[in-house]
Design an enzyme around this catalytic site. Structure first.
Site, mmCIF file in Angstrom:
data_model
loop_
_atom_site.group_PDB
_atom_site.id
_atom_site.type_symbol
_atom_site.label_atom_id
_atom_site.label_comp_id
_atom_site.label_asym_id
_atom_site.label_seq_id
_atom_site.Cartn_x
_atom_site.Cartn_y
_atom_site.Cartn_z
ATOM 1 N N ASP A 62 13.161 12.214 14.737
ATOM 2 C CA ASP A 62 13.644 13.297 15.074
ATOM 3 C C ASP A 62 14.960 13.207 16.484
ATOM 4 O OD1 ASP A 62 11.861 13.451 16.880
ATOM 5 O OD2 ASP A 62 11.172 15.732 15.950
ATOM 6 N N TYR B 280 15.585 7.837 24.902
ATOM 7 C CA TYR B 280 14.145 7.482 25.313
ATOM 8 C C TYR B 280 14.672 5.876 26.121
ATOM 9 C CZ TYR B 280 11.472 9.335 22.407
ATOM 10 O OH TYR B 280 9.770 10.549 22.319
ATOM 11 N N ARG C 114 -3.581 9.016 23.384
ATOM 12 C CA ARG C 114 -2.233 8.479 23.754
ATOM 13 C C ARG C 114 -2.348 8.721 25.094
ATOM 14 N NH1 ARG C 114 2.529 13.335 22.663
ATOM 15 N NH2 ARG C 114 4.071 12.484 24.216
HETATM 16 P P1 NAD Z 1 -2.097 15.578 15.929
HETATM 17 O O1 NAD Z 1 -3.107 14.229 16.847
HETATM 18 O O2 NAD Z 1 -2.171 16.143 16.731
HETATM 19 O O3 NAD Z 1 -2.134 14.880 14.705
HETATM 20 C C1 NAD Z 1 -2.604 13.694 14.066
HETATM 21 C C2 NAD Z 1 -3.227 14.193 12.240
HETATM 22 O O4 NAD Z 1 -3.720 12.531 11.631
HETATM 23 C C3 NAD Z 1 -4.629 14.303 13.460
HETATM 24 O O5 NAD Z 1 -5.395 15.523 12.382
HETATM 25 C C4 NAD Z 1 -5.449 13.030 12.428
HETATM 26 O O6 NAD Z 1 -7.234 13.239 12.027
HETATM 27 C C5 NAD Z 1 -4.461 12.541 11.458
HETATM 28 N N1 NAD Z 1 -5.110 11.126 11.667
HETATM 29 C C6 NAD Z 1 -5.737 10.157 11.996
HETATM 30 N N2 NAD Z 1 -5.514 9.210 11.132
HETATM 31 C C7 NAD Z 1 -5.316 9.050 9.493
HETATM 32 C C8 NAD Z 1 -5.472 8.666 9.203
HETATM 33 N N3 NAD Z 1 -5.785 6.599 8.764
HETATM 34 N N4 NAD Z 1 -5.162 9.586 7.650
HETATM 35 C C9 NAD Z 1 -4.732 11.132 7.490
HETATM 36 N N5 NAD Z 1 -5.126 11.468 9.060
HETATM 37 C C10 NAD Z 1 -4.894 11.029 10.183
HETATM 38 O O7 NAD Z 1 -0.699 14.587 16.539
HETATM 39 P P2 NAD Z 1 0.968 15.034 16.766
HETATM 40 O O8 NAD Z 1 1.191 15.132 17.757
HETATM 41 O O9 NAD Z 1 0.600 16.140 15.886
HETATM 42 O O10 NAD Z 1 1.722 14.434 16.129
HETATM 43 C C11 NAD Z 1 1.694 14.025 14.960
HETATM 44 C C12 NAD Z 1 2.276 12.483 14.829
HETATM 45 O O11 NAD Z 1 3.732 12.908 14.537
HETATM 46 C C13 NAD Z 1 2.023 11.276 15.891
HETATM 47 O O12 NAD Z 1 2.368 10.227 15.290
HETATM 48 C C14 NAD Z 1 3.518 11.753 16.617
HETATM 49 O O13 NAD Z 1 3.910 10.140 17.518
HETATM 50 C C15 NAD Z 1 4.871 11.976 15.268
HETATM 51 N N6 NAD Z 1 5.966 12.617 15.879
HETATM 52 C C16 NAD Z 1 6.914 11.517 15.390
HETATM 53 C C17 NAD Z 1 8.453 11.798 15.813
HETATM 54 C C18 NAD Z 1 9.257 11.178 15.624
HETATM 55 O O14 NAD Z 1 10.204 11.221 15.899
HETATM 56 N N7 NAD Z 1 9.405 9.794 14.644
HETATM 57 C C19 NAD Z 1 8.514 13.693 15.706
HETATM 58 C C20 NAD Z 1 7.404 14.039 15.775
HETATM 59 C C21 NAD Z 1 6.064 13.657 15.690
HETATM 60 C C1 G6P Z 2 10.168 13.083 20.329
HETATM 61 C C2 G6P Z 2 10.406 11.935 19.011
HETATM 62 C C3 G6P Z 2 8.611 10.765 18.851
HETATM 63 C C4 G6P Z 2 7.890 11.606 19.377
HETATM 64 C C5 G6P Z 2 8.192 13.201 20.395
HETATM 65 C C6 G6P Z 2 7.388 13.839 21.196
HETATM 66 O O1 G6P Z 2 10.897 14.034 19.051
HETATM 67 O O2 G6P Z 2 11.117 11.711 17.827
HETATM 68 O O3 G6P Z 2 9.109 10.299 18.348
HETATM 69 O O4 G6P Z 2 6.747 11.727 19.223
HETATM 70 O O5 G6P Z 2 9.443 13.514 20.869
HETATM 71 O O6 G6P Z 2 6.629 15.135 21.613
HETATM 72 P P1 G6P Z 2 6.011 15.424 22.927
HETATM 73 O O7 G6P Z 2 6.218 16.813 22.759
HETATM 74 O O8 G6P Z 2 4.728 15.313 21.625
HETATM 75 O O9 G6P Z 2 5.834 14.610 23.968
HETATM 76 MN MN MN Z 3 10.887 9.434 17.234
#
Ligand code: NAD
Ligand code: G6P
Ligand code: MN
Length: 446
Positions: free
Chosen positions: A172, A269, A95
């Site tokens: 979210d 965004y 990232r």
């Molecule tokens: P993070 O790096 O702390 O955790 C991600 C985990 O996924 C890690 O433990 C990693 O080992 C694991 N991983 C990676 N590839 C994998 C695979 N192929 N199979 C199984 N596990 C795997 O990341 P984070 O900051 O906690 O964020 C997690 C995800 O949630 C990110 O994609 C982030 O963008 C997403 N997110 C999305 C929203 C949304 O609105 N859609 C909101 C918040 C977070």
């Molecule tokens: C929001 C978005 C997610 C994104 C997150 C990043 O929740 O909807 O898609 O991953 O923000 O937040 P952070 O605290 O990791 O910058």
């Molecule tokens: Mn999002």
């Protein structure tokens, strides 16, 4: 009403969000009772402290729930009703590169928007597809609720590669914005707001908001947003997101997004697309959001989990139920218990936005029941939004084309078309840099 117990696997068990989601699930046993809860990750070392701490949390607070964590797909995905997927391929260090490489060229560096989002999309596609394969092999009737980012590109890839799979992509951000608006209006919850919204993931607009009695909330909200954006007018911050300076800035900046189209309320965004110059000017190319997350959320969560494990108890834990995950429980409940909940989801357009291609993956309100999701008709979008959406959705589709065809040309086109990349020459330099940085993840392009 007695509710049938569910079995859930959280994929990306080592995520910074997992412990707070586990806490939330445990506290919602009346609404969404569990028989099994499992964590799955492909990185045992990453998942270990979270898994051990969650084991203690579940044993202390909901001992009737069978809890395990694993890196074995068969163990992880057998006998599950729901896969909650939040993986980050390449982790936070990648990232950081997604954010810093574009900034070298004076271009916005962001997790899900522009070049950073494109790079992340190319990494996420194969791994999310792999999770679907595991789910379909070991639990063919399960639903995957995916919020692994970049959700827009992941959704387009799953539409193409897995058209019949039971996957729903969610975000979210609209929930977080509505939480803030509910605070501003003095409503108890964002669920008290009934909305109409259209667009793509991280790229949309609200046209209407009503309270549960059908009263129009937009006039009051517009007055507020014009002055303060989505931040509160005073200092008593109740939305935890706004306690972080960078998010607070984003919520305040919503007033300048609103100024462009006072008929709608914008997704935050859009700041990366309307005001990329402002975003770059205010960025520190040596210290981006990834660094903030590693220094705070990641550090705090892992320290706290290690502390729980050392003490052998989570009785006094600072981990709180993840507010941002409430909507995932709501979505799972709607599917499991046929609640006909109205929720914003990323789905195939199918006429919901009447002047956009039916195949586009759009974000609109949907009704969620046992039968799945049904998008509601939002009608046509105005010229300004239509132009922006067509451009952005084309970027997302070109990324998936590039991934499937292993095409350098298509990815160069995607970057060139992105509204926040100034020219094809900058796009090419960026692409060459991103290829080098992502060589362990992307297919080889030619
Ligand atoms: P993070 O790096 O702390 O955790 C991600 C985990 O996924 C890690 O433990 C990693 O080992 C694991 N991983 C990676 N590839 C994998 C695979 N192929 N199979 C199984 N596990 C795997 O990341 P984070 O900051 O906690 O964020 C997690 C995800 O949630 C990110 O994609 C982030 O963008 C997403 N997110 C999305 C929203 C949304 O609105 N859609 C909101 C918040 C977070
Ligand atoms: C929001 C978005 C997610 C994104 C997150 C990043 O929740 O909807 O898609 O991953 O923000 O937040 P952070 O605290 O990791 O910058
Ligand atoms: Mn999002």
């Amino acid at each position: 009403m007695s509710r049938e117990k569910q079995s859930v696997v959280i994929a990306g068990g080592g995520s910074t969000y997992t412990a707070s989601i586990v806490m939330l699930l445990i506290e919602n046993q009346d609404k969404f009772p569990l028989r099994k809860l499992r964590l799955y990750d492909n990185d045992a070392q990453r998942q270990e402290p979270i898994g051990k701490a969650c084991e203690i949390i579940v044993k202390e607070r909901a001992p009737e729930v069978e809890f395990t964590y694993t890196t074995d797909p068969e163990e992880g995905f057998s006998d599950v009703d729901f896969v909650m997927a939040h993986i980050r391929v390449g982790g936070l260090p990648m990232r950081e590169k997604d954010e810093k490489i574009p900034l070298k060229y004076g271009v916005v560096g962001q997790e899900t928007c522009g070049p950073g989002g494109i790079a992340y999309g190319m990494r996420s596609i194969p791994d999310v597809i792999e999770l679907i394969d595991y789910m379909e092999k070991y639990s063919p009737n399960a639903w995957m609720l995916n919020y692994s980012n970049p959700a827009a590109i992941v959704a387009e890839a799953t539409r193409r590669l897995k058209p019949d799979s039971k996957i729903i992509n969610i975000c979210d951000m609209p929930v977080a914005i509505k939480k803030s608006l509910a605070d501003i209006l003095g409503l108890d919850s964002e669920n008290d707001i009934v909305d109409r919204y259209y667009g793509l993931n991280h790229f949309g607009w609200w046209t209407e908001m009503y309270d549960k009695d059908g009263n129009d909330l937009m006039p009051q909200l517009k007055e507020h947003v014009k002055k303060y954006g989505y931040a509160s007018a005073n200092d008593d911050i109740t939305n935890p997101l706004l306690a972080e300076a960078s998010w607070n800035d984003t919520f305040v900046k919503a007033k300048d997004l609103y100024a462009l189209d006072p008929d709608t309320l914008p997704n935050t965004y859009l700041k990366y697309y309307y005001y990329p110059d402002y975003v770059v000017e205010h960025a520190n190319p040596n210290h981006t959001r990834a660094n903030e997350v590693m220094e705070h959320r990641e550090k705090n969560v892992f320290e706290e989990c290690r502390r729980i494990v050392e003490n052998g108890t989570a009785e006094d834990t600072s981990i709180v139920p993840g507010e941002h995950a409430e909507f995932i429980v709501q979505l799972a409940s709607a599917l499991a218990y046929n609640t006909n909940e109205r929720m914003l989801l990323i789905v195939k357009n199918n006429g919901a936005i009447s002047n956009l291609d039916p195949e586009y993956m759009v974000e609109v309100p949907c009704i969620v029941s046992k039968r799945g999701v049904e998008p509601l008709a939002m009608g046509p979008v105005p010229t300004f939004q239509k132009g922006l959406i067509e451009q952005q959705v084309s970027v997302e589709r070109l990324v998936v084309d590039a991934y499937l065809e292993k095409s350098y040309q298509k990815l160069w086109q995607a970057l060139t078309l992105s509204k926040i990349v100034p020219s094809a020459s900058v796009a090419k330099e960026l692409l060459d840099d991103l290829i080098e940085a992502n060589k362990d993840y992307w297919p080889e392009l030619s």
